[in-house]
Design an enzyme around this catalytic site. Structure first.
Site, PDB file in Angstrom:
ATOM      1  CE  LYS A  16      23.205  -5.954  16.097  1.00 33.34           C
ATOM      2  NZ  LYS A  16      23.383  -6.245  14.658  1.00 33.34           N
ATOM      3  CB  THR A  63      27.307  -6.781  15.131  1.00 34.35           C
ATOM      4  OG1 THR A  63      26.383  -6.691  14.047  1.00 34.35           O
ATOM      5  CG2 THR A  63      28.647  -6.197  14.734  1.00 34.35           C
ATOM      6  CG  HIS A 208      22.106  29.828  31.562  1.00 33.80           C
ATOM      7  ND1 HIS A 208      22.996  29.932  32.601  1.00 33.80           N
ATOM      8  CD2 HIS A 208      22.864  29.600  30.465  1.00 33.80           C
ATOM      9  CE1 HIS A 208      24.229  29.783  32.138  1.00 33.80           C
ATOM     10  NE2 HIS A 208      24.177  29.568  30.847  1.00 33.80           N
TER      11      HIS A 208
END
Lengths: 251, 251, 251, 251
Positions: A16, A63, A208
């Site tokens: 899960k 789950t 950058h």
């Protein structure tokens, strides 16, 4: 973790993800509150080939059950504990409570709630969200062997000077000028592993800030730029990953 | 802003969004650095029906030109200035430099770079990203009339007690129990307007931390929860928006 | 919508955002399934100053109640209906059921679930997520006056030729060359309003595909690029918004 | 990939991420256009300890050079090619052109631009963004050994019936009822590996559509829900990952 099927290896895990739990603890007089918010991700490695081959779920931990367990265990923790301790506690539960589960991988990301200060005094129950997040991962084997990693993610840092990049390979694909002075920015993801072995892993992309240089064929640049105006950009970015470990390790 | 076309109103605006600019200023001795990172969004309202109707771009300010202007103007600002001042400066430029432009709307979101402290001392040129962002919007008319708004976004706050919700309408669609004690969390977006008129606008969604309550028909809840374990969730969320203004205002 | 407080206007709205609901309808024989997934956002304008001033919630519709109403009303719709019809149905419910509510604003974004085809035949109950989303907004007054808007968002389009940009204003901030041939890409957000009045509103950012041009002072460009290699970029982007309406309209 | 430093292993890689490139090819008569948009991620493994230990960059390929190479190589491809072919081409270039580079890892995600149809005819140069993305990864060794993986991500699928979940482990943490009928939704990430060995890897989270059940202690549910109204939710979600491979493989 693997089951051979007629000359094939079959590996699977289920679990899960994104189970969010908030937990509040109170001081004895009830006035001062302590709180954490954790995002828990559980993966269980278990013997459950029957579910794939014979449509038999009798070895499957649902789950939804894993999710409930997070809440029940959080409730049972009557004393404040760290994300690391909670990850280990969950991992040990799953590998000891279920005969079928031989490995549990529990990852936790902690939201950076910070106690507010009012007039220089820490507030009793007010919190404000900070920036970088604390992370942890516990891999628990049924044998009790434990591998614990802690880390940080989302830590953005920048320095405006004292970074250079010179002497690198120049070839026909190279357009970047050498510089002794540039802006340096990154978003750190770092982790460090404990136990008999120890290692450190760093991921520091080079975000950058390009010096701006405007040229127009019609009118020429109006302003001569000398590196105090920058174009910050997220993509592309340089990527740097490194790990340092005793004896052996995998990146 | 509007041009009648055979009984229709036609309104348009064009601009450049997500122009990111970083600007560094140095103290006289060059040691101490100050920096900002701004994300600039420009919208220009202008007479440019010809571009739509006759494919004639002679009244069009290219959005690439707007972008360049951000960098050139940032360069020209030799002294550190606020996001509000920079938004006004840009708005005044566009409405005065281009005869066609009658209104400029400039929004800026400032990234929360904060100076790092090392051993209790502020670092000369090192910065770390914080959490909530400062925002501003300047609406500048060619006449010089200016409407300035400042604000904050992404300020997440939470308190673990001393919030209740009782006595609300109960009907057949109501399932929420009344409570004298709940977790309260929000992510504040606020803005306040300056000038002869002034107003304040608040957007404070109610980010729910739901008390967890697990029940199983098979085995019953194992743990009796009493509101110290919560399920934090981003959706759905309550929404509350309010504005307070002198005389008149629109939400 | 407004309540004067000692020389101030006070405006507020509250509601529930991101209420997600899935609804399945079946053909009479039960074989063919039809489904929608809607993300519903409700804002109610009502007389509830007492809640702010006297801490009296007796005029407040709890946002949890609004959420439940979405599910109950979705259930009651035994026949498939459009997002527009459902938004109107909800808006009429809130303004008629609650004496305190004088305006309801209901926005719905529909997820683009599309029926799958297998061997050229539409599948009975299988769906796949597409790309652009259908949107709608119903503003319902207690008087019954209705303003309905429909739209689309997330529709990304691109053409590789037959777009140009020439003859625009050139000044000292202009660096962009004129072109008769460029890539054109956008992500369309469009909406159209119904009723006695009608209007169309378009938001079409110019998502730039920049022709790549590499130059190196050391070795020169190796390859002469002639516009068939592009750098696609999300920021900055050009922004174009326009609306066309009968008589009057606001952008 | 590893360099022992006084009893430690040191591993590092550097590269350029999120290099976006668009490439257009034209038919011989110039009328029909073909286009791709790729997001390229390059990691190079090389002998460059000197850069870390002695501040000597002479063995370093600048990440800006890697970016340029993507554009130059895209230009050189005068014939349309697949993402797989381009990834291999780049990987071979980096490992053969630079003596220091012993392994190149090139990942590409292709944006799903699809040719538009107008009146049933494919358009010459108009494209629309679809949903799921094609992915590839080429790992190229200096020896020429190549490991190629192809895949898909972002493929969301759903079926409204003919899924059940029964017979799983029930214990005191289990609250989920058994069901013979439920909604099943997932977002597939899949990849398959080529060469002498072959394997398939699947990641199919269980995106829950929860049957809605409203109960109120005050008034009881008004509507008896029987599983045709659902609450779709992104978190938490079930996670299922599996891999199938000949002889050996790692998940």
């Amino acid at each position: 973790m693997a089951k051979e099927l007629e000359g094939f290896n079959f590996e699977q895990r289920h679990g899960k993800a994104r189970v969010r739990v908030g937990r509040v603890w109170r001081s004895k007089d009830g006035c001062r509150h302590f709180m954490v918010e954790w995002n828990v991700n559980i993966s269980l490695l278990s013997n459950c080939v029957a579910a794939y081959v014979r449509d038999d779920n009798s070895d499957i931990v649902a789950t939804d059950t894993m999710k409930n367990t997070v809440y029940v265990k959080a409730k049972e923790c009557s004393e404040q504990l760290s994300a690391e301790e909670f990850a280990i506690l969950l991992g040990k539960h799953f590998t000891s409570f279920y005969p079928q589960v031989f490995t549990a991988i529990v990852k936790i990301v902690e939201k950076p709630w910070e106690r507010i200060s009012v007039n220089g005094q820490p507030h009793e129950h007010g919190f404000k969200l900070g920036s970088e997040k604390h992370t942890t991962e516990a891999i628990v084997q049924k044998s009790g062997v434990l591998q614990l990693t802690s880390g940080v993610e989302g830590l953005s840092l920048l320095k405006t000077t004292q970074s250079g990049f010179e002497g690198f390979i120049r070839d026909k694909y190279t357009a970047l000028p050498e510089t002794r002075e540039r802006m340096l920015a990154t978003e750190v993801t770092a982790s460090w592993r404990f136990s008999d072995i120890s290692s450190v892993k760093l991921k520091m992309p080079n975000i950058h800030f390009l010096p701006v240089n405007i040229s127009s064929k019609d009118h020429g640049s109006i302003v001569k730029f000398d590196d105090d105006v920058y174009l910050p950009t997220d993509e592309p970015h340089g990527s740097i990953e490194a790990s340092l470990s005793r004896f052996w390790s995998k990146m």
